[in-house]
Design a protein around this motif. Structure first.
Motif, PDB file in Angstrom:
ATOM      1  N   VAL A 243      -6.190 -18.021   3.131  1.00 38.90           N
ATOM      2  CA  VAL A 243      -6.622 -18.351   1.768  1.00 38.90           C
ATOM      3  C   VAL A 243      -6.859 -17.062   0.984  1.00 38.90           C
ATOM      4  CG1 VAL A 243      -8.317 -19.558   0.356  1.00 38.90           C
ATOM      5  CG2 VAL A 243      -7.699 -20.467   2.614  1.00 38.90           C
ATOM      6  N   GLN A 244      -6.172 -16.946  -0.145  1.00 40.34           N
ATOM      7  CA  GLN A 244      -6.348 -15.810  -1.046  1.00 40.34           C
ATOM      8  C   GLN A 244      -7.262 -16.230  -2.195  1.00 40.34           C
ATOM      9  OE1 GLN A 244      -2.614 -14.077  -2.307  1.00 40.34           O
ATOM     10  NE2 GLN A 244      -1.624 -14.719  -0.401  1.00 40.34           N
ATOM     11  N   LEU A 245      -8.292 -15.426  -2.449  1.00 36.51           N
ATOM     12  CA  LEU A 245      -9.200 -15.646  -3.571  1.00 36.51           C
ATOM     13  C   LEU A 245      -8.963 -14.537  -4.590  1.00 36.51           C
ATOM     14  CD1 LEU A 245     -12.501 -16.330  -1.580  1.00 36.51           C
ATOM     15  CD2 LEU A 245     -10.815 -18.002  -2.387  1.00 36.51           C
ATOM     16  N   SER A 246      -8.950 -14.886  -5.870  1.00 37.28           N
ATOM     17  CA  SER A 246      -8.756 -13.870  -6.899  1.00 37.28           C
ATOM     18  C   SER A 246      -9.502 -14.235  -8.174  1.00 37.28           C
ATOM     19  CB  SER A 246      -7.268 -13.657  -7.189  1.00 37.28           C
ATOM     20  OG  SER A 246      -6.654 -14.859  -7.601  1.00 37.28           O
ATOM     21  N   VAL A 247      -9.833 -13.195  -8.933  1.00 37.46           N
ATOM     22  CA  VAL A 247     -10.541 -13.339 -10.214  1.00 37.46           C
ATOM     23  C   VAL A 247      -9.884 -12.393 -11.201  1.00 37.46           C
ATOM     24  CG1 VAL A 247     -12.754 -13.085 -11.412  1.00 37.46           C
ATOM     25  CG2 VAL A 247     -12.718 -13.814  -9.010  1.00 37.46           C
ATOM     26  N   ASP A 248      -9.705 -12.856 -12.431  1.00 43.71           N
ATOM     27  CA  ASP A 248      -9.160 -12.009 -13.488  1.00 43.71           C
ATOM     28  C   ASP A 248     -10.019 -12.182 -14.724  1.00 43.71           C
ATOM     29  OD1 ASP A 248      -7.470 -10.270 -14.845  1.00 43.71           O
ATOM     30  OD2 ASP A 248      -5.975 -11.804 -15.290  1.00 43.71           O
ATOM     31  N   ILE A 249     -10.465 -11.072 -15.294  1.00 43.54           N
ATOM     32  CA  ILE A 249     -11.227 -11.086 -16.539  1.00 43.54           C
ATOM     33  C   ILE A 249     -10.267 -10.671 -17.647  1.00 43.54           C
ATOM     34  CG2 ILE A 249     -13.245 -10.208 -17.763  1.00 43.54           C
ATOM     35  CD1 ILE A 249     -13.964 -11.702 -15.156  1.00 43.54           C
ATOM     36  N   VAL A 250     -10.139 -11.516 -18.664  1.00 43.47           N
ATOM     37  CA  VAL A 250      -9.151 -11.308 -19.719  1.00 43.47           C
ATOM     38  C   VAL A 250      -9.861 -11.203 -21.067  1.00 43.47           C
ATOM     39  CG1 VAL A 250      -7.140 -12.312 -20.868  1.00 43.47           C
ATOM     40  CG2 VAL A 250      -7.452 -12.634 -18.406  1.00 43.47           C
TER      41      VAL A 250
ATOM     42  N   GLU B 102     -15.009 -30.015  -6.663  1.00 42.34           N
ATOM     43  CA  GLU B 102     -14.733 -29.433  -7.979  1.00 42.34           C
ATOM     44  C   GLU B 102     -15.985 -29.358  -8.846  1.00 42.34           C
ATOM     45  OE1 GLU B 102     -11.478 -31.689  -9.634  1.00 42.34           O
ATOM     46  OE2 GLU B 102     -10.003 -30.504  -8.524  1.00 42.34           O
ATOM     47  N   GLY B 103     -16.792 -30.403  -8.844  1.00 42.71           N
ATOM     48  CA  GLY B 103     -18.001 -30.401  -9.664  1.00 42.71           C
ATOM     49  C   GLY B 103     -18.974 -29.319  -9.240  1.00 42.71           C
ATOM     50  N   ALA B 104     -19.198 -29.202  -7.936  1.00 47.38           N
ATOM     51  CA  ALA B 104     -20.116 -28.176  -7.433  1.00 47.38           C
ATOM     52  C   ALA B 104     -19.578 -26.778  -7.706  1.00 47.38           C
ATOM     53  CB  ALA B 104     -20.358 -28.380  -5.934  1.00 47.38           C
ATOM     54  N   LEU B 105     -18.270 -26.598  -7.577  1.00 45.65           N
ATOM     55  CA  LEU B 105     -17.661 -25.299  -7.846  1.00 45.65           C
ATOM     56  C   LEU B 105     -17.846 -24.924  -9.311  1.00 45.65           C
ATOM     57  CD1 LEU B 105     -15.978 -22.814  -7.165  1.00 45.65           C
ATOM     58  CD2 LEU B 105     -13.924 -24.242  -7.305  1.00 45.65           C
ATOM     59  N   MET B 106     -17.555 -25.840 -10.227  1.00 42.30           N
ATOM     60  CA  MET B 106     -17.729 -25.549 -11.651  1.00 42.30           C
ATOM     61  C   MET B 106     -19.194 -25.286 -11.983  1.00 42.30           C
ATOM     62  SD  MET B 106     -14.944 -27.825 -13.746  1.00 42.30           S
ATOM     63  CE  MET B 106     -15.436 -29.418 -13.070  1.00 42.30           C
TER      64      MET B 106
ATOM     65  N   VAL C   4     -19.462  -4.362 -17.165  1.00 46.42           N
ATOM     66  CA  VAL C   4     -19.838  -5.765 -17.383  1.00 46.42           C
ATOM     67  C   VAL C   4     -18.760  -6.683 -16.818  1.00 46.42           C
ATOM     68  CG1 VAL C   4     -20.125  -7.548 -19.163  1.00 46.42           C
ATOM     69  CG2 VAL C   4     -21.372  -5.376 -19.336  1.00 46.42           C
ATOM     70  N   LYS C   5     -17.506  -6.352 -17.059  1.00 44.13           N
ATOM     71  CA  LYS C   5     -16.409  -7.164 -16.524  1.00 44.13           C
ATOM     72  C   LYS C   5     -16.434  -7.168 -15.005  1.00 44.13           C
ATOM     73  CE  LYS C   5     -13.418  -6.236 -20.455  1.00 44.13           C
ATOM     74  NZ  LYS C   5     -12.167  -5.590 -20.863  1.00 44.13           N
ATOM     75  N   LYS C   6     -16.734  -6.027 -14.403  1.00 46.60           N
ATOM     76  CA  LYS C   6     -16.817  -5.946 -12.945  1.00 46.60           C
ATOM     77  C   LYS C   6     -17.976  -6.801 -12.424  1.00 46.60           C
ATOM     78  CE  LYS C   6     -16.120  -3.951  -8.818  1.00 46.60           C
ATOM     79  NZ  LYS C   6     -16.177  -4.985  -7.815  1.00 46.60           N
ATOM     80  N   GLU C   7     -19.118  -6.759 -13.097  1.00 49.85           N
ATOM     81  CA  GLU C   7     -20.267  -7.587 -12.701  1.00 49.85           C
ATOM     82  C   GLU C   7     -19.893  -9.070 -12.736  1.00 49.85           C
ATOM     83  OE1 GLU C   7     -23.441  -6.677 -15.396  1.00 49.85           O
ATOM     84  OE2 GLU C   7     -23.694  -4.646 -14.606  1.00 49.85           O
ATOM     85  N   LEU C   8     -19.236  -9.496 -13.802  1.00 47.76           N
ATOM     86  CA  LEU C   8     -18.842 -10.899 -13.923  1.00 47.76           C
ATOM     87  C   LEU C   8     -17.815 -11.269 -12.859  1.00 47.76           C
ATOM     88  CD1 LEU C   8     -18.752 -11.071 -17.796  1.00 47.76           C
ATOM     89  CD2 LEU C   8     -20.183 -12.517 -16.323  1.00 47.76           C
ATOM     90  N   SER C   9     -16.857 -10.388 -12.627  1.00 45.35           N
ATOM     91  CA  SER C   9     -15.858 -10.635 -11.596  1.00 45.35           C
ATOM     92  C   SER C   9     -16.518 -10.766 -10.226  1.00 45.35           C
ATOM     93  CB  SER C   9     -14.833  -9.495 -11.594  1.00 45.35           C
ATOM     94  OG  SER C   9     -13.869  -9.696 -10.597  1.00 45.35           O
ATOM     95  N   ASP C  10     -17.468  -9.883  -9.926  1.00 45.11           N
ATOM     96  CA  ASP C  10     -18.170  -9.940  -8.640  1.00 45.11           C
ATOM     97  C   ASP C  10     -18.971 -11.233  -8.497  1.00 45.11           C
ATOM     98  OD1 ASP C  10     -17.137  -7.469  -7.936  1.00 45.11           O
ATOM     99  OD2 ASP C  10     -18.989  -6.362  -8.374  1.00 45.11           O
ATOM    100  N   ARG C  11     -19.612 -11.676  -9.561  1.00 44.59           N
ATOM    101  CA  ARG C  11     -20.371 -12.937  -9.524  1.00 44.59           C
ATOM    102  C   ARG C  11     -19.444 -14.119  -9.234  1.00 44.59           C
ATOM    103  NH1 ARG C  11     -25.272 -13.493 -13.602  1.00 44.59           N
ATOM    104  NH2 ARG C  11     -26.207 -11.439 -13.391  1.00 44.59           N
ATOM    105  N   ILE C  12     -18.317 -14.135  -9.907  1.00 45.38           N
ATOM    106  CA  ILE C  12     -17.362 -15.231  -9.727  1.00 45.38           C
ATOM    107  C   ILE C  12     -16.785 -15.206  -8.308  1.00 45.38           C
ATOM    108  CG2 ILE C  12     -15.103 -16.084 -10.464  1.00 45.38           C
ATOM    109  CD1 ILE C  12     -15.963 -15.147 -13.346  1.00 45.38           C
ATOM    110  N   ALA C  13     -16.437 -14.020  -7.819  1.00 41.32           N
ATOM    111  CA  ALA C  13     -15.900 -13.895  -6.462  1.00 41.32           C
ATOM    112  C   ALA C  13     -16.915 -14.381  -5.432  1.00 41.32           C
ATOM    113  CB  ALA C  13     -15.503 -12.443  -6.180  1.00 41.32           C
ATOM    114  N   ALA C  14     -18.183 -14.066  -5.642  1.00 40.75           N
ATOM    115  CA  ALA C  14     -19.228 -14.521  -4.713  1.00 40.75           C
ATOM    116  C   ALA C  14     -19.304 -16.047  -4.683  1.00 40.75           C
ATOM    117  CB  ALA C  14     -20.573 -13.920  -5.107  1.00 40.75           C
ATOM    118  N   VAL C  15     -19.143 -16.670  -5.839  1.00 39.54           N
ATOM    119  CA  VAL C  15     -19.141 -18.140  -5.889  1.00 39.54           C
ATOM    120  C   VAL C  15     -17.944 -18.686  -5.128  1.00 39.54           C
ATOM    121  CG1 VAL C  15     -18.883 -20.146  -7.411  1.00 39.54           C
ATOM    122  CG2 VAL C  15     -20.469 -18.299  -8.028  1.00 39.54           C
ATOM    123  N   LEU C  16     -16.767 -18.120  -5.344  1.00 42.75           N
ATOM    124  CA  LEU C  16     -15.580 -18.593  -4.625  1.00 42.75           C
ATOM    125  C   LEU C  16     -15.789 -18.495  -3.120  1.00 42.75           C
ATOM    126  CD1 LEU C  16     -12.617 -17.104  -6.701  1.00 42.75           C
ATOM    127  CD2 LEU C  16     -13.341 -19.497  -6.562  1.00 42.75           C
ATOM    128  N   LYS C  17     -16.376 -17.393  -2.662  1.00 48.01           N
ATOM    129  CA  LYS C  17     -16.579 -17.191  -1.225  1.00 48.01           C
ATOM    130  C   LYS C  17     -17.531 -18.219  -0.626  1.00 48.01           C
ATOM    131  CE  LYS C  17     -15.620 -12.257  -1.371  1.00 48.01           C
ATOM    132  NZ  LYS C  17     -16.204 -10.905  -1.303  1.00 48.01           N
TER     133      LYS C  17
END
Length: 119
Positions: free
Chosen positions: A100-107, A17-21, A76-89
């Motif tokens: 395992v399903q990975l998902s990102v939502d920008i709100v 969890e720490g490394a992920l955050m 910009v939202k797509k860039e942030l979503s892509d960055r977050i998805a890359a981290v999850l992967k």
């Protein structure tokens, strides 16, 4: 602002969890639209009560919701979503026995109703 909420199913093994955050904060804080790294607040929770479809057996998930003040472009939202998805992967360990399903939502957050203060 921004606020990042991370949830993942408790059947995922080996999640640091720490490394992920840390990796998520690095990805978001270094985006040019984030002007103050101290504004990024991340929290994480393993979920033991969840359902995935009609049969959760053999299934898992990791989801990140990033809440931003309204006004950023779709690009910009797509860039942030892509960055977050890359981290999850890279941060969610492979799970040979799970789908395992990975998902990102920008709100968007509503600026008129958002409060931020300090003590």
């Amino acid at each position: 602002m921004p606020h990042m909420y991370v949830e993942y199913s408790s059947n995922l093994q080996g999640v640091n969890e720490g490394a992920l955050m840390d990796a998520l904060n690095q990805a978001v804080c270094h985006h040019p639209t984030v002007t103050d790294e101290a504004d990024v607040k991340t929290r994480i929770a393993s979920q033991s009560n969840y359902r995935i479809g009609l049969n959760s057996a053999g299934r898992a998930f990791a989801h990140v919701e990033l809440r931003l003040m309204a006004g950023r472009t779709a690009e910009v939202k797509k860039e942030l979503s892509d960055r977050i998805a890359a981290v999850l992967k890279t941060q969610i360990p492979a799970q040979p026995t799970l789908d395992v399903q990975l998902s990102v939502d920008i709100v968007d957050m509503d600026k008129p109703s958002y409060f931020k203060g300090k003590l």
